[in-house]
Every structure is written in C-alpha cells, then in structure tokens.
Design a protein around this motif. Structure first.
Motif, PDB file in Angstrom:
ATOM      1  N   UNK A 112       0.839  -1.208   0.000  1.00 21.06           N
ATOM      2  CA  UNK A 112       0.000   0.000   0.000  1.00 21.06           C
ATOM      3  C   UNK A 112       0.872   1.255   0.000  1.00 21.06           C
ATOM      4  N   UNK A 113       1.934   1.254   0.789  1.00 25.52           N
ATOM      5  CA  UNK A 113       2.806   2.427   0.881  1.00 25.52           C
ATOM      6  C   UNK A 113       3.436   2.760  -0.473  1.00 25.52           C
ATOM      7  N   UNK A 114       3.934   1.770  -1.177  1.00 23.27           N
ATOM      8  CA  UNK A 114       4.643   2.060  -2.423  1.00 23.27           C
ATOM      9  C   UNK A 114       3.700   2.450  -3.563  1.00 23.27           C
ATOM     10  N   UNK A 115       2.389   2.380  -3.336  1.00 18.90           N
ATOM     11  CA  UNK A 115       1.458   2.881  -4.355  1.00 18.90           C
ATOM     12  C   UNK A 115       1.668   4.374  -4.591  1.00 18.90           C
ATOM     13  N   UNK A 116       2.342   5.043  -3.668  1.00 15.51           N
ATOM     14  CA  UNK A 116       2.614   6.472  -3.822  1.00 15.51           C
ATOM     15  C   UNK A 116       3.429   6.752  -5.082  1.00 15.51           C
ATOM     16  N   UNK A 117       4.184   5.783  -5.568  1.00 12.15           N
ATOM     17  CA  UNK A 117       5.012   5.991  -6.755  1.00 12.15           C
ATOM     18  C   UNK A 117       4.170   6.280  -7.995  1.00 12.15           C
ATOM     19  N   UNK A 118       2.908   5.891  -7.963  1.00 11.70           N
ATOM     20  CA  UNK A 118       1.988   6.218  -9.057  1.00 11.70           C
ATOM     21  C   UNK A 118       1.684   7.709  -9.077  1.00 11.70           C
ATOM     22  N   UNK A 119       1.672   8.326  -7.896  1.00 15.12           N
ATOM     23  CA  UNK A 119       1.143   9.680  -7.753  1.00 15.12           C
ATOM     24  C   UNK A 119       2.189  10.775  -7.601  1.00 15.12           C
ATOM     25  N   UNK A 120       3.382  10.455  -7.070  1.00  5.71           N
ATOM     26  CA  UNK A 120       4.396  11.498  -6.900  1.00  5.71           C
ATOM     27  C   UNK A 120       5.798  10.928  -6.935  1.00  5.71           C
ATOM     28  N   UNK A 121       6.731  11.853  -7.169  1.00  2.00           N
ATOM     29  CA  UNK A 121       8.160  11.555  -7.104  1.00  2.00           C
ATOM     30  C   UNK A 121       8.737  12.426  -5.994  1.00  2.00           C
ATOM     31  N   UNK A 122       9.525  11.820  -5.116  1.00  6.82           N
ATOM     32  CA  UNK A 122      10.131  12.574  -4.024  1.00  6.82           C
ATOM     33  C   UNK A 122      11.229  13.490  -4.562  1.00  6.82           C
ATOM     34  N   UNK A 123      11.225  14.733  -4.106  1.00  9.98           N
ATOM     35  CA  UNK A 123      12.251  15.699  -4.483  1.00  9.98           C
ATOM     36  C   UNK A 123      13.330  15.802  -3.415  1.00  9.98           C
ATOM     37  N   UNK A 124      12.910  15.974  -2.156  1.00 10.96           N
ATOM     38  CA  UNK A 124      13.881  16.075  -1.070  1.00 10.96           C
ATOM     39  C   UNK A 124      13.175  15.954   0.276  1.00 10.96           C
ATOM     40  N   UNK A 125      13.999  15.859   1.298  1.00  8.94           N
ATOM     41  CA  UNK A 125      13.531  15.722   2.676  1.00  8.94           C
ATOM     42  C   UNK A 125      14.421  16.596   3.552  1.00  8.94           C
TER      43      UNK A 125
END
Length: 114
Positions: free
Chosen positions: A86-99
């Motif tokens: 469920x957590x990795x479904x985020x890859x469909x919706x966004x790309x991380x830029x920075x933290x």
C-alpha cells in the motif's frame, strides 16, 4: 517541535486526474499515519506559484526521540508485505524531491490571528 518535511512533485498520472489524486491522498494519509501516534500533526502545502504540482508534507514531532520512534515504527511497518504494498502505491502519484528536518525557533516569534 521538530518537523519532518517531504517535498514531492506530482506525476503525470496525478496531473491527468487530480480528482483521483486528491481522493487517494485523503485515504493514504489515514492509512499511513494510523499506527504512528508519535506524529502530532500533519500539514500539507500545495504550490500555486513557482514550482507548480509540488506538495510539501510537514509531520510534527514533540522532539528528536519521537522522530526516532517514528523511524523505528516505520521499519516495523515496512516489514509487513501488505502495508508496504500500500505504501509504495505512492510511486503512481508522486516523485520525491527532497527531505529535511526543521525546528521551531528558540524564541516566541510568529504571528497567528486565529
């Protein structure tokens, strides 16, 4: 307070169907933070000028120990294949830029008219 700040750029999939993206985000927030009580508050910011289609997620913690507890709890949750799927479904919706980690200043500054 300390804040863990993530910046993400929406994918083309999200930009093509913003209604589905916002519905997914509401559900994802409930799912993701449900078992992380050390997170005291979550705020979202969406860029309207400049870097459009960029979201910021600010998660608040009482202190560094609470942030450490969060990191440890995430490690345990990621070991659960269903949760991780469920957590990795985020890859469909966004790309991380920075933290980054930020903190409140040591003096009482800031204005709120609420």
């Amino acid at each position: 307070m300390i804040y863990l700040v993530y910046r993400m750029r929406l994918t083309e999939t999200a930009r093509r169907d913003m209604k589905a993206f916002w519905a997914w985000l509401e559900q994802r927030e409930r799912f993701f933070y449900r078992d992380l009580p050390m997170v005291k508050e979550v705020r979202w910011y969406y860029s309207a000028v400049g870097e459009v289609y960029v979201l910021e997620n600010w998660a608040a913690f009482d202190d560094e120990a609470a942030w450490g507890a969060y990191r440890a709890a995430l490690g345990g949750l990621k070991a659960d294949p269903e949760w991780e799927s469920e957590r990795v479904s985020q890859e469909t919706w966004w790309d991380f830029l920075d933290t980054r980690i930020v903190t409140d200043p040591p003096v009482p500054v800031g204005l709120s008219r609420r």
